[in-house]
Design a protein around this motif. Sequence first.
Motif, PDB file in Angstrom:
ATOM      1  N   ILE A  20      15.033 -20.121 -27.581  1.00 40.42           N
ATOM      2  CA  ILE A  20      15.261 -18.710 -27.908  1.00 40.42           C
ATOM      3  C   ILE A  20      13.938 -18.011 -28.256  1.00 40.42           C
ATOM      4  CG2 ILE A  20      15.813 -19.180 -30.340  1.00 40.42           C
ATOM      5  CD1 ILE A  20      17.825 -16.879 -30.195  1.00 40.42           C
ATOM      6  N   PRO A  69      16.613 -11.319 -27.465  1.00 34.40           N
ATOM      7  CA  PRO A  69      16.962 -11.834 -28.792  1.00 34.40           C
ATOM      8  C   PRO A  69      16.226 -11.115 -29.912  1.00 34.40           C
ATOM      9  CG  PRO A  69      15.874 -13.526 -27.453  1.00 34.40           C
ATOM     10  CD  PRO A  69      15.804 -12.254 -26.702  1.00 34.40           C
ATOM     11  N   VAL A 109       9.308  -5.403 -39.871  1.00 29.93           N
ATOM     12  CA  VAL A 109       9.674  -6.790 -39.601  1.00 29.93           C
ATOM     13  C   VAL A 109      11.178  -6.899 -39.381  1.00 29.93           C
ATOM     14  CG1 VAL A 109       9.363  -9.121 -40.386  1.00 29.93           C
ATOM     15  CG2 VAL A 109       7.862  -7.343 -41.223  1.00 29.93           C
ATOM     16  N   VAL A 110      11.570  -7.453 -38.259  1.00 28.65           N
ATOM     17  CA  VAL A 110      12.989  -7.488 -37.953  1.00 28.65           C
ATOM     18  C   VAL A 110      13.589  -8.881 -38.095  1.00 28.65           C
ATOM     19  CG1 VAL A 110      14.666  -7.204 -36.097  1.00 28.65           C
ATOM     20  CG2 VAL A 110      12.949  -5.455 -36.482  1.00 28.65           C
ATOM     21  N   LEU A 111      12.931  -9.883 -37.543  1.00 27.35           N
ATOM     22  CA  LEU A 111      13.611 -11.163 -37.404  1.00 27.35           C
ATOM     23  C   LEU A 111      12.592 -12.288 -37.255  1.00 27.35           C
ATOM     24  CD1 LEU A 111      16.568 -12.245 -36.831  1.00 27.35           C
ATOM     25  CD2 LEU A 111      15.982 -12.068 -34.429  1.00 27.35           C
ATOM     26  N   LYS A 112      12.966 -13.460 -37.755  1.00 26.16           N
ATOM     27  CA  LYS A 112      12.106 -14.622 -37.545  1.00 26.16           C
ATOM     28  C   LYS A 112      12.780 -15.574 -36.567  1.00 26.16           C
ATOM     29  CE  LYS A 112       9.222 -17.926 -39.881  1.00 26.16           C
ATOM     30  NZ  LYS A 112       8.923 -18.685 -41.075  1.00 26.16           N
ATOM     31  N   ILE A 113      12.075 -15.887 -35.512  1.00 28.65           N
ATOM     32  CA  ILE A 113      12.601 -16.842 -34.537  1.00 28.65           C
ATOM     33  C   ILE A 113      11.571 -17.942 -34.391  1.00 28.65           C
ATOM     34  CG2 ILE A 113      13.352 -17.195 -32.164  1.00 28.65           C
ATOM     35  CD1 ILE A 113      14.084 -14.232 -32.047  1.00 28.65           C
ATOM     36  N   TRP A 117       7.332 -14.233 -36.460  1.00 32.83           N
ATOM     37  CA  TRP A 117       8.035 -13.040 -36.933  1.00 32.83           C
ATOM     38  C   TRP A 117       7.997 -12.003 -35.823  1.00 32.83           C
ATOM     39  CZ3 TRP A 117      11.275 -12.236 -40.697  1.00 32.83           C
ATOM     40  CH2 TRP A 117      11.225 -13.045 -41.845  1.00 32.83           C
ATOM     41  N   PHE A 122      19.461 -17.032 -38.657  1.00 34.12           N
ATOM     42  CA  PHE A 122      18.037 -16.738 -38.503  1.00 34.12           C
ATOM     43  C   PHE A 122      17.587 -15.877 -39.675  1.00 34.12           C
ATOM     44  CE2 PHE A 122      16.491 -17.962 -34.267  1.00 34.12           C
ATOM     45  CZ  PHE A 122      17.659 -18.524 -33.779  1.00 34.12           C
ATOM     46  N   GLU A 123      16.352 -16.082 -40.075  1.00 32.34           N
ATOM     47  CA  GLU A 123      15.823 -15.313 -41.193  1.00 32.34           C
ATOM     48  C   GLU A 123      15.562 -13.870 -40.759  1.00 32.34           C
ATOM     49  OE1 GLU A 123      12.110 -15.647 -44.298  1.00 32.34           O
ATOM     50  OE2 GLU A 123      12.481 -17.262 -42.905  1.00 32.34           O
ATOM     51  N   GLU A 124      16.030 -12.935 -41.573  1.00 37.15           N
ATOM     52  CA  GLU A 124      15.863 -11.529 -41.235  1.00 37.15           C
ATOM     53  C   GLU A 124      14.663 -10.935 -41.935  1.00 37.15           C
ATOM     54  OE1 GLU A 124      19.151  -8.885 -42.028  1.00 37.15           O
ATOM     55  OE2 GLU A 124      20.399 -10.176 -40.782  1.00 37.15           O
ATOM     56  N   GLY A 125      14.031  -9.955 -41.313  1.00 32.60           N
ATOM     57  CA  GLY A 125      12.943  -9.249 -41.963  1.00 32.60           C
ATOM     58  C   GLY A 125      13.475  -8.087 -42.778  1.00 32.60           C
ATOM     59  N   ASN A 163      13.143  -5.024 -42.214  1.00 38.01           N
ATOM     60  CA  ASN A 163      13.463  -3.832 -41.444  1.00 38.01           C
ATOM     61  C   ASN A 163      14.425  -4.097 -40.313  1.00 38.01           C
ATOM     62  OD1 ASN A 163      11.919  -1.365 -42.362  1.00 38.01           O
ATOM     63  ND2 ASN A 163      10.372  -2.960 -42.430  1.00 38.01           N
ATOM     64  N   TYR A 178      22.995 -20.125 -29.141  1.00 40.42           N
ATOM     65  CA  TYR A 178      22.552 -18.967 -29.917  1.00 40.42           C
ATOM     66  C   TYR A 178      23.552 -17.842 -29.760  1.00 40.42           C
ATOM     67  CZ  TYR A 178      18.227 -21.596 -29.579  1.00 40.42           C
ATOM     68  OH  TYR A 178      17.290 -22.588 -29.614  1.00 40.42           O
ATOM     69  N   TRP A 188      25.316 -10.961 -27.965  1.00 42.48           N
ATOM     70  CA  TRP A 188      25.026 -11.906 -26.876  1.00 42.48           C
ATOM     71  C   TRP A 188      25.270 -13.324 -27.345  1.00 42.48           C
ATOM     72  CZ3 TRP A 188      21.344 -14.612 -29.288  1.00 42.48           C
ATOM     73  CH2 TRP A 188      20.368 -13.933 -30.028  1.00 42.48           C
TER      74      TRP A 188
END
Lengths: 240, 456
Positions: free
Chosen positions: A145, A206, A229-233, A237, B246-249, B251, B276, B288
């Motif tokens: 992902i 994603p 910052v939206v998301l950690k994949i 980041w 999943f870890e979110e930021g 924003n 996923y 998705w």
Amino acid sequence: MRKIVLFTSVFVLIALSIMTFYINNTTIDTSSEKVAQMPQDLTRVLYWGTRGEDVKRVQWTLLKWGYYDGRVDGIYGARTYRAVRRFQRKNGLAVDGVVGPNTAAAMGLSFGQRNTTAARGVNRNDNVYLLARAIYGEARGEPYIGQVAVGAVILNRVQNPKFPNSIASVVYQPGAFTAVSDGQINLSPDDTALRAARDALNGWDPTYGCLYYWNPAKARSPWIWTRKVVLKIGKHWFGI
Amino acid sequence: MENNRWILPIVLAVALVFAGVWGYNEYQQKNDYKVMLNNEYQRLFYDMKDNIENVQVSLSKALLSKSREQNVVLLSQIWQQSMEAQEKLSQLPIRHKDLSKTQKFLNQVGDYAFALLQEHLDGKSLSSKQRQSLFQLQDYTAYLSKELTNIHNKLMTGKLNFNAVRRREDKELDKTNEKMLDADLTKFEEKISNNYPELIYDGPFADQVLKVKPRGLGKGKVNANQAKEIASNFIGSKKTRKITSFEEGQNMKAADIQSYTFSIAPENEEKERAIYISVSKTGGKVVWMVNPRPVNNPKISVKEAEKNAKKFLDEKGYKNMEPNYSLKYDGIALFNFAYKEDDVTVYADNIKVKVALDNGEIVGFDAAAYLKSHYDRDIPEPKITEEEAREKVRDGFNIENIRLAMIPLEGIKEVLCYEFKGKYKGADFIIYINALNGEEEKILKVIRNENGTLMI
């Protein structure tokens, strides 16, 4: 005995220094004229993931010469890849597992563009491959992902006015990607990266529209942390 | 024995000479590359400066000219020149953070000019608001080219070269960027669209397009636990064992669809990779789902796979979806379904479904486009008949299929069209004729190969 050693070493050193002068001027002669005359076997670059009659031809040639032991099925998979690399190593070609003009020529296959008609002449595979190389260079250690996410960021940039408007311009924008600056983008991508590139091109995002990503352990610029910052994949980041 | 003590010094001396020769050679080469690169950058810079000056000149001419035909030419010059400037700017070795606003500005100038150009072709001419915005654009362009002249002077006197810029010592473009930041095109763009809604500019880079909010999510918030349940129900709760978020930021708000993202480890984790899945925070819709497992022995046909995909969508509550095109790769078939309302296909509301061709399992689902664009549309009645539309198509185009469709245009506008699928000189095309005014809106070229269909 020592004299022999001395003379050989002096000779080798002189030969080497002379070579350094001339090596820059010698170019590899691909003799494009010859290619034009022969019947044309390959019309595109073949790499992991491509399939078709031309792949069969390459597999057949490699099988005949004992480099390949799989089935001649027209699918460029792991076995074909390894066989091509073995062939390239044996023949002093660049070992990248990609059948381009030079490798094709060494196999006795000609390489050229067929005359394209109005109906043909469009091939979007090049973009898949470029994107896959970028993904492989930037994120090959990441989970699947995470690799798709890197591809999605590149495609989101293409759509955004703050960035150039084509995949190649985004990928090669100076300083945009470390893998491009240090040449890792030229590694040949594996199957996972190619699949990730296809998934990204087919629209899976994603990152929910992110334009940036960074590895918190390596990010050098404080500016990057001012992004939203939206998301950690995986290790990255993602932000806007 | 006497000779032996000379061996080492001689070898060393030769090695030194060799190292020197090699080093000099490398140095020469490095210099050559540096000069070459610098020349390349200089060329890009000069070209870009010319492009931007041309944009400014064309803008001022367009403001003066009263002739529509003349304006069409000038606007197309503005469009082309600013796009070129943008492209060259993106190749210069300047940090993205220092030029993103400038780049956005140039992209939007081009985009705006293109939108105005199309209005001109539709028979309209510049309104006073549009003139006003063009005046402003001209001011910014003038400012930009003034800054570029300053940079140019520095380049000439040797105070700045692009290798220094590469080492990130530039300040000048920073300033230009800041100015752009103050006088952002955004505000001014919004001003136009607020006061004169009929003048909203339709281009892919318009801000209202970038800021569009998802419309098909429905109502009500879901929390993380509810989302987990939705996710595991979606893939069939038997198969799930461990759900990880999943870890979110900070924003997440900035995301185009705010969502919870999970990875789900299936029961036999050794064999299968994680699945996923993403669930929207508003409405609790699955955005998705991807199961990236490899598919080894494709057995089932694309036809069968399509049935599976359709059945899957019906079960998940997406009725009235119609398959449009498919692609086959890596043992997977990907189908693109579009929403159909009565007899009208709505292309913007599409869902992609991936089916593994070994056991027919659904390995991918992507409804992001659908959730962003789906809403209760007021689809207008066609004002012209199919026969009338057919006359607008070029003679010799072999029509195989006709239907009505809502197609997305540049920006976020949609129009109702008659869709003509057919062949012209051996190649497949789709022609769209506007069902309200008979204009030819769009032509798509269809490329088929053994693995599927592609439309461009």
